[in-house]
Scaffold this active site. Structure first.
Site, PDB file in Angstrom:
ATOM      1  N   LYS A   1      66.854  39.202  -4.637  1.00 53.75           N
ATOM      2  CA  LYS A   1      67.607  40.451  -4.786  1.00 53.75           C
ATOM      3  C   LYS A   1      68.932  40.147  -5.468  1.00 53.75           C
ATOM      4  O   LYS A   1      69.738  39.360  -4.967  1.00 53.75           O
ATOM      5  CB  LYS A   1      67.851  41.101  -3.421  1.00 53.75           C
ATOM      6  CG  LYS A   1      68.507  42.472  -3.511  1.00 53.75           C
ATOM      7  CD  LYS A   1      68.605  43.142  -2.155  1.00 53.75           C
ATOM      8  CE  LYS A   1      69.217  44.525  -2.277  1.00 53.75           C
ATOM      9  NZ  LYS A   1      69.329  45.193  -0.959  1.00 53.75           N
TER      10      LYS A   1
ATOM     11  N   ASP B   1      72.074  54.170   6.167  1.00 59.75           N
ATOM     12  CA  ASP B   1      71.195  54.583   5.067  1.00 59.75           C
ATOM     13  C   ASP B   1      69.737  54.472   5.513  1.00 59.75           C
ATOM     14  O   ASP B   1      68.882  53.971   4.805  1.00 59.75           O
ATOM     15  CB  ASP B   1      71.448  53.706   3.841  1.00 59.75           C
ATOM     16  CG  ASP B   1      70.922  54.360   2.558  1.00 59.75           C
ATOM     17  OD1 ASP B   1      70.554  55.549   2.610  1.00 59.75           O
ATOM     18  OD2 ASP B   1      70.879  53.677   1.522  1.00 59.75           O
TER      19      ASP B   1
END
Length: 515
Positions: free
Chosen positions: A123, A228
């Site tokens: 990532k 989130d």
């Protein structure tokens, strides 16, 4: 911005990576790093730092830009990627890079493999995209800073995500296994599943809903709120178990807006199940149901944790340590003396280690500061700076000329002063009254005046020698500039600007008016 082309990686040399590292170190306190500072930090064995900079800028790993005060280099996203990949590959964490499997407003996800051929996830945090630039409002990366580069903010995001992932994985939460990180890259386990947003059918919808709500409450009991928690950050494995991803935005339960973040996470899951699976439940958790079981927000330094909670925790730990310490009467004197002696030895060893660490850090810092100071001296010295060569040489020659003419000027016996000219003029005018004598006297006065004027204008260095020296210096400078011709577009324009400014200064001096 999301591209990652690693075909050039194997062809880059050690010196080129060293030049990239020097640019990265210079960007700690420079928006654009000058070439002289890069050369001093890189300290390449055989020199040729400029050649390496040309190579990395040609491949797009660095950029040469014009600033308000000076020109310099800055590190690009591919260059930062290459530095992180080189560090991870040297640790045998990554051996190959595959396709891109995901992208978001602040990150890109790629499939990679290790030396054993196992697939992992890489990532790359990409803060600064046009879709997400309100970092000060949405994140607390800046803290006390007014501004920072996007590369540095991406690094902070990666560090924060890895710490959260490691803490949650150690406590048994359903998250990917963290493996390693470097700069803005995080390497984790590859989850063989699909995001919840791509799933249309589930075997047991109520059980999945209950499991997700329990996960939100369990995070809150450990002192964290995901902030989130939606269908894009939840994955389902082949067995139908949810796995949580994406953690940089997590906040503490003691955050001023913690209840709002908690309710938002719950509302996102309820609305998704209502739209996708046509399932609506009256049972859902509230923020008041949270009972703190752990202090993950303090250990991970999550944003919004209050200092009061930390002080209470420290007091509780202090009380626990006092209760565990035995009384003095229970232990004999000999044992107490041995314990005190051991404690003193441990304290001295700890202090020695701290002093050794501080000395090593200070030595490294002094070495770095000395290199930067030498680089600044190198730039400020007009004898070595390229921009001041042509403009500073001409006044120096004139100063030498004047000094030599004043110090080495001999006492000329043939020089006639103004007083002697006037006396001679009076004598001649008194003796001769004829017009022919007067004309002769005028010629003598003119000759004497012109003679004194010409003698006073003569210097110790002849003008031909001065012109010869100037021509020689200009020819040397022309040869140097020809040798230093630059291929890069931005740097070439900078040299052209320097030449134009130098020519303007030379014209203002008016030295070449006679040529």
């Amino acid at each position: 911005m999301g591209k990652l082309n690693v075909t050039i990686f194997r062809y880059l040399s050690y010196e080129e990576f060293r030049a990239l590292t020097a640019i990265e170190m210079g960007m700690k306190n420079h928006e654009l790093v000058p070439g002289a500072l890069i050369a001093s930090i890189a300290n390449l064995k055989h020199g040729g730092c400029h050649k390496r900079l040309m190579e990395v800028t040609k491949n797009g790993l660095a950029a040469y830009e014009r600033g308000k005060r000076y020109d310099g280099y800055r590190l690009t996203n591919p260059g930062y990627d290459y530095l992180a990949l080189r560090a991870l590959s040297s640790r045998d964490v990554i051996a190959a890079v595959g396709n891109q499997i995901g992208t978001g407003k602040e990150s890109d996800v790629f499939v990679v493999t290790d030396k054993d051929g196992n697939q992992l996830v890489l990532k790359l945090h990409r803060l600064g995209r046009t879709s997400f630039r309100k970092i000060k409002e949405k994140r607390d990366y800046h803290k006390h800073r007014n501004s920072a580069s996007w590369l540095y903010l991406s690094r902070l995001a990666a560090v924060k995500e890895f710490t959260f992932m490691q803490a949650l994985f150690d406590r048994g939460f359903p998250v990917p296994k963290p493996i390693d990180f470097n700069r803005h890259c995080v390497v984790m386990e590859l989850i063989k599943g699909f995001p919840l947003c791509q799933i249309r059918e589930v075997d047991d919808v109520p059980a999945l809903y209950e499991e997700l709500m329990n996960l939100i409450v369990n995070l809150g009991n450990h002192g964290l709120i995901h902030s989130d928690f939606n269908e894009f950050n939840i994955m389902l494995d082949p067995k139908g178990r949810p796995i949580l991803i994406d953690f940089p935005q997590m906040v503490s339960t003691s955050h001023p807006n913690a209840e709002w973040y908690f309710d938002r996470d719950v509302t996102c899951i309820r609305e998704f199940f209502k739209k996708r699976f046509n399932y609506e439940s009256e049972l859902y958790p509230t923020f008041q149901e949270i009972s703190r079981e752990d202090t993950l927000d303090l250990t991970t330094c999550a944003s919004g944790y209050s200092k009061e909670v930390q002080e209470d925790l420290e007091e509780a730990l202090g009380m626990m340590t006092l209760e565990e310490v035995p009384e003095k009467d229970e232990t004999p004197e000999s044992e107490g003396e041995t314990q005190d002696f051991n404690n003193k030895e441990e304290e001295t060893t700890i202090e020695e280690k701290r002093d050794h660490k501080m000395k090593s850090k200070n030595a490294i810092l002094e070495r770095y500061l000395d290199d930067s100071v030498e680089a600044l001296k190198f730039n400020s010295d007009p004898q070595f700076s390229e921009t001041s060569n042509e403009t500073c040489d001409l006044p120096i020659l004139h100063n030498e000329e004047n000094i030599l003419s004043e110090e080495l000027k001999p006492v000329n016996s043939g020089v006639i002063s103004n007083k002697e000219i006037n006396e001679k003029h009076e004598e001649i005018s008194g003796e001769s009254h004829s017009e022919s004598d007067a004309s002769e006297n005028r010629d003598v006065i003119k000759k004497t005046k012109t003679k004194t004027y010409s003698i006073r204008s003569v210097t110790t260095i002849p003008p031909e020698e001065v012109r010869h020296r100037l021509k020689k210096q200009l020819s040397k400078q022309a040869k140097k500039t020809e040798k230093k011709r630059i291929i890069i577009k931005g740097e070439a324009s900078a040299t052209n600007r320097q030449r134009k400014s130098n020519m303007a200064n030379i014209k203002e001096c008016g030295v070449f008016a006679e040529w």
